[in-house]
Design an enzyme around this catalytic site. Sequence first.
Site, short mmCIF file in Angstrom:
data_model
loop_
_atom_site.label_atom_id
_atom_site.label_comp_id
_atom_site.label_asym_id
_atom_site.label_seq_id
_atom_site.Cartn_x
_atom_site.Cartn_y
_atom_site.Cartn_z
N HIS A 160 46.62 43.52 42.80
CA HIS A 160 46.62 42.09 43.13
C HIS A 160 45.52 41.40 42.32
O HIS A 160 44.43 41.94 42.14
CB HIS A 160 46.37 41.90 44.63
CG HIS A 160 46.57 40.49 45.11
ND1 HIS A 160 45.61 39.51 44.93
CD2 HIS A 160 47.61 39.90 45.75
CE1 HIS A 160 46.06 38.37 45.45
NE2 HIS A 160 47.27 38.58 45.95
N GLU A 206 43.51 38.99 42.89
CA GLU A 206 42.23 38.79 43.57
C GLU A 206 41.40 40.06 43.57
O GLU A 206 40.19 40.04 43.32
CB GLU A 206 42.44 38.30 45.00
CG GLU A 206 41.13 38.05 45.73
CD GLU A 206 41.30 37.74 47.20
OE1 GLU A 206 40.37 38.06 47.97
OE2 GLU A 206 42.34 37.18 47.59
#
Length: 313
Positions: A126, A128
């Site tokens: 991901h 992030e």
Amino acid sequence: MAKRVLLASPRGYCAGVDRAVIAVEKALERHGPPVYVRKQIVHNVHVVGSLEKKGAIFVDQVDQIPPGAVTIFSAHGVSPAVVHSANERGLQVIDATCPLVTKVHREVIRFSKAGYFILLIGHSGHEEVEGTSGHAPDRVLVVNSPDEADTIDVPHTDKLVWLSQTTLSVDETLETVKRLRLRFPHIQDPPSDDICYATQNRQAAVKKIAPLSDLVIVVGSANSSNSVRLVEVALENGAKAAVRLDYADELDPALLDKVDVVGVTSGASVPEILVRDLLEVLARAGYTKVESVQTAVEDLVFSLPKGLRESRK
């Protein structure tokens, strides 16, 4: 029983998403197209498509951006390596990283400098998580699930702290921490909750409507972590069925067979127009009564990124 809709509130845009989307729109107004965006500004196909029509160009890496071009970092944040690459290309950077993600970045920096090894609860790959772990790549290990917490090989266990991605399931994160603590009783908690207020609020609202719903519909994209988590939370908290969709026209009418109560919510990167479209489709199917179920009031607004702050209008 009369057909009805339970409409979860809060739902949809959070402060970080609102800030990021406005940043792209303001950059386009100020500089004119094209404006380049590294990765999707937020994880929603409708939002990305709308901004593309206005002149935003989304790329995976900064080396795909012409030197000197106006460039926006997405709400999910970036690693120092990405910042370095952007500087080397002379890009005019507007950083739309959500301030709550930046907070986690600062925690990584602070704990790594203090000699801690960091267990970052999140989903490998991901954006992030990649950005957060990139602030101390030799001191961060990603823990993807409670089961992984049972077996993960931690190279340094003397000083440990756990941090988390901001868009996780609250309950699953607590279970992961519980299992980590069984193995590492001395592991330190973050100074404040890393899972953001909007993620927690949307999950709490779904928990309220799920046991009352025959079907919960989550409006959100497949790559939206918080939207996918809402489906899981609904199923774990009493919904007989739960589905995720990007657009109302994706709804299979067969799903409404023998369904009296439909719960509706949306992920933190979803504009309200998409929820309204779904409510119209449901109304045509006989679900004309809509009851709002509110569990929190959100009034947080973030200032725009540096260079765009004189107006949010």
